[in-house]
Design an enzyme around this catalytic site. Structure first.
Site, PDB file in Angstrom:
ATOM      1  N   LYS A  79       8.939  -2.752   0.750  1.00  0.00           N
ATOM      2  CA  LYS A  79       8.097  -2.520  -0.136  1.00  0.00           C
ATOM      3  C   LYS A  79       8.462  -1.537  -1.155  1.00  0.00           C
ATOM      4  O   LYS A  79       9.380  -0.737  -1.194  1.00  0.00           O
ATOM      5  CB  LYS A  79       6.861  -1.514   0.588  1.00  0.00           C
ATOM      6  N   SER A 154      -2.086  -0.377   1.163  1.00  0.00           N
ATOM      7  CA  SER A 154      -1.688  -0.715   0.192  1.00  0.00           C
ATOM      8  C   SER A 154      -0.074  -1.038  -0.391  1.00  0.00           C
ATOM      9  O   SER A 154       0.442  -1.969  -1.158  1.00  0.00           O
ATOM     10  CB  SER A 154      -1.354   0.343  -0.743  1.00  0.00           C
ATOM     11  N   SER A 178      -2.507   2.111   4.813  1.00  0.00           N
ATOM     12  CA  SER A 178      -1.579   0.827   4.486  1.00  0.00           C
ATOM     13  C   SER A 178      -0.843  -0.237   4.806  1.00  0.00           C
ATOM     14  O   SER A 178      -0.280  -1.085   4.025  1.00  0.00           O
ATOM     15  CB  SER A 178      -1.465   1.851   3.239  1.00  0.00           C
TER      16      SER A 178
HETATM   17  N1  GLN Z   1      -6.510   2.725   0.828  1.00  0.00           N
HETATM   18  C1  GLN Z   1      -6.212   4.129   1.641  1.00  0.00           C
HETATM   19  C2  GLN Z   1      -5.699   4.787   0.124  1.00  0.00           C
HETATM   20  O1  GLN Z   1      -6.409   4.364  -0.699  1.00  0.00           O
HETATM   21  C3  GLN Z   1      -5.052   4.030   2.035  1.00  0.00           C
HETATM   22  C4  GLN Z   1      -3.844   4.136   1.444  1.00  0.00           C
HETATM   23  C5  GLN Z   1      -2.216   4.428   2.342  1.00  0.00           C
HETATM   24  O2  GLN Z   1      -1.998   3.848   3.764  1.00  0.00           O
HETATM   25  N2  GLN Z   1      -1.112   4.619   1.622  1.00  0.00           N
HETATM   26  O3  GLN Z   1      -5.076   5.861  -0.140  1.00  0.00           O
END
Ligand code: GLN
Length: 488
Positions: A79, A154, A178
């Protein structure tokens, strides 16, 4: 014999050990696939072929010298939130579109020490803020099961890389879901470790009290191999922990934690109004029962406020963490500023996308004088209640079983105009993050041709239970062996 890109890591490692395949050949295989499918999927922000082939040659030499671990010579995708020396690290943002970190994150350094081969850096929501990978400055990502659907976010690029057979393994990070939600949307397995288990050193910060790196792979055994390498105490991260580490060394050699039938709790709040996923979850429960697991209902009464609490706290922490991107210390710098204020304002306005700005604005608001007690402090208190719900439940059961997300992948563009609806995606994952617990998402069925995921949650530092139970489940099911068609 499955195709190379569908072969589990242990199988690839055995081929390398037997000398039937070299890491250079294996790496070329994946690089060719990335080249073929990147245009359609957009899973990568940066591909690193020269470095990958050089690392693969070094891994082959290491194997010949008898100095190999199971990951030596195995390609992986990373990532684009982990700093990698000499390789671009963008965090999905225009702000860092030219950023080459002068140092390596602990997690990627450990993966490199094990001899794994970096194929490239994967696409992601900007600064990891999102549930669909649509906030990336580098464009959205296609779900290989249906290109018109999102891969989740994400860590969407990482999930797609594994699901489409562009990499056998990938790293992700999880602040509120994410790793787990994109794993679920793409039909792969993903593990968010306990907060403190994987070092955050060199992982670009979003919300520091929640961020956790972890492995993504097709099956649980592969997750174990990568977790064993990524995890472990690191003095460079002040919240790193060495609790219950004994079994991690075994993971690195491919020894999974021993399984025994556990007691599973089903939190009733997580099943209220659950749609198409309910039948698959029921089926999963029966798989466990057939293996001697006991199942009982539990209650987590403070589930409902988890999303607002998460978005207040994560936004507040993000507003502080992202203040360093000002065009001077870090990040994109606007051209021809007429004074320093203009430089800050335009650098930040140009460098950040809409979702990141929304988080900075709401987060700053929640921390500001007069609102701090009403929002930030109150959210901290409710966070404690959410954590206590879990600790109470774990007095009665060993692990919890829940859906990972409310449904399968949604269509690209479907939720982009409605941030609150997007945030609802995180209803089953944010409470776990707020409590700092480890959780595993596993494929458990399909709806309309799209994969569904289930979540197993364990007490702090008991990833061993998750892996053991996940292995049991995957022993008796084949959801993790299904592949999307069209990426041959
Ligand atoms: N969807 C969540 C957010 O937008 C989680 C994102 C994440 O875990 N980085 O914050």
């Amino acid at each position: 014999m499955p195709a190379l890109h569908h072969t589990p890591v242990a199988g690839l490692s055995a081929l390398l050990t037997a000398g039937e395949l070299s890491s250079v050949e294996l790496t070329r295989h994946f690089l060719d696939r990335i080249e073929r499918y990147q245009g359609e999927l957009n899973a990568f922000i940066t591909v690193t072929p020269e470095r990958a082939l050089a690392d693969a040659a070094a891994a082959d030499a290491r194997r010949r010298q008898g100095d190999a671990s199971p990951l030596t010579g195995i390609p992986y995708a990373c990532k684009d939130i982990f700093c990698t020396r000499d390789v671009l690290t963008t965090c999905g943002s225009k702000m860092l579109a030219n950023f080459v970190a002068p140092y390596e994150s602990t997690a990627t350094a450990r993966i490199a020490d094990a001899g794994a081969v970096l194929l490239g850096k994967t696409n992601m929501d900007e600064f990891a803020m999102g549930s669909s990978n649509e906030s990336s400055f580098f464009g959205s990502v296609g779900n290989p099961w249906n290109i018109d659907c999102v891969p989740g976010g994400s860590s969407g690029g990482s999930a797609v890389a594994v699901a489409a057979g562009l990499a056998p393994l990938a790293t992700g990070t999880d602040t509120g879901g994410s790793i787990r939600q994109p794993a679920a949307f793409c039909g792969i397995s993903g593990l968010k470790p306990t907060y403190g288990r994987v070092s955050r050193y060199g992982m670009i910060a979003f919300a520091s009290s929640l961020d956790q790196g972890g492995p993504m792979a097709r099956g649980v055994e592969d997750l174990g191999l990568l977790l064993g390498v990524m995890a472990g105490f690191d003095a460079a991260d002040s919240t790193s922990s060495d609790a219950n580490e004994d079994w991690l060394a075994g993971l690195r050699e491919g020894r999974m934690p021993a399984a025994e039938p556990l007691t599973i709790g089903l939190p009733k709040e997580y099943f209220d109004g659950l749609g198409a996923a309910a039948a698959s979850l029921d089926e999963a429960r029966r798989v466990f029962e057939a293996r001697g697991y006991r199942v009982r209902e539990v209650s987590l009464p403070h589930t409902e406020p988890a999303i607002p609490v998460y978005y207040v706290l994560a936004g507040a922490e993000a507003s502080a963490n992202l203040s360093r991107y000002d065009g001077i210390r870090f990040g994109h710098r606007a051209d021809n500023p007429h004074d320093v204020r203009d430089l800050y304002v335009r650098s930040r306005s140009e460098g950040f996308g809409a979702e990141v700005k929304r988080r900075i604005l709401t987060g700053t608001y929640a921390l500001s004088v007069g609102y701090y007690e009403a929002y930030y402090q109150k959210a901290q208190r409710v966070r404690r209640l959410i954590q206590q719900d879990f600790l109470r439940a774990f007095g009665d059961v060993d692990i919890l079983l829940t859906p990972t997300a409310p449904g399968a992948a949604f269509r690209r563009g479907e939720l982009t105009r409605d941030p609150v609806a997007m945030y609802q995606q995180d209803v089953y994952t944010t409470p776990v993050s707020l409590a700092g617990l480890p959780a595993l998402s596993l494929p458990c069925g399909f709806v309309d041709g799209l994969p569904l995921g289930m979540q197993l949650i364990a007490p702090h530092f008991r990833e061993d239970r998750l892996l053991a139970a996940g292995l049991d489940f995957q022993h008796d099911t084949d959801w993790h062996h299904r592949h999307p068609e069209g990426w041959q």
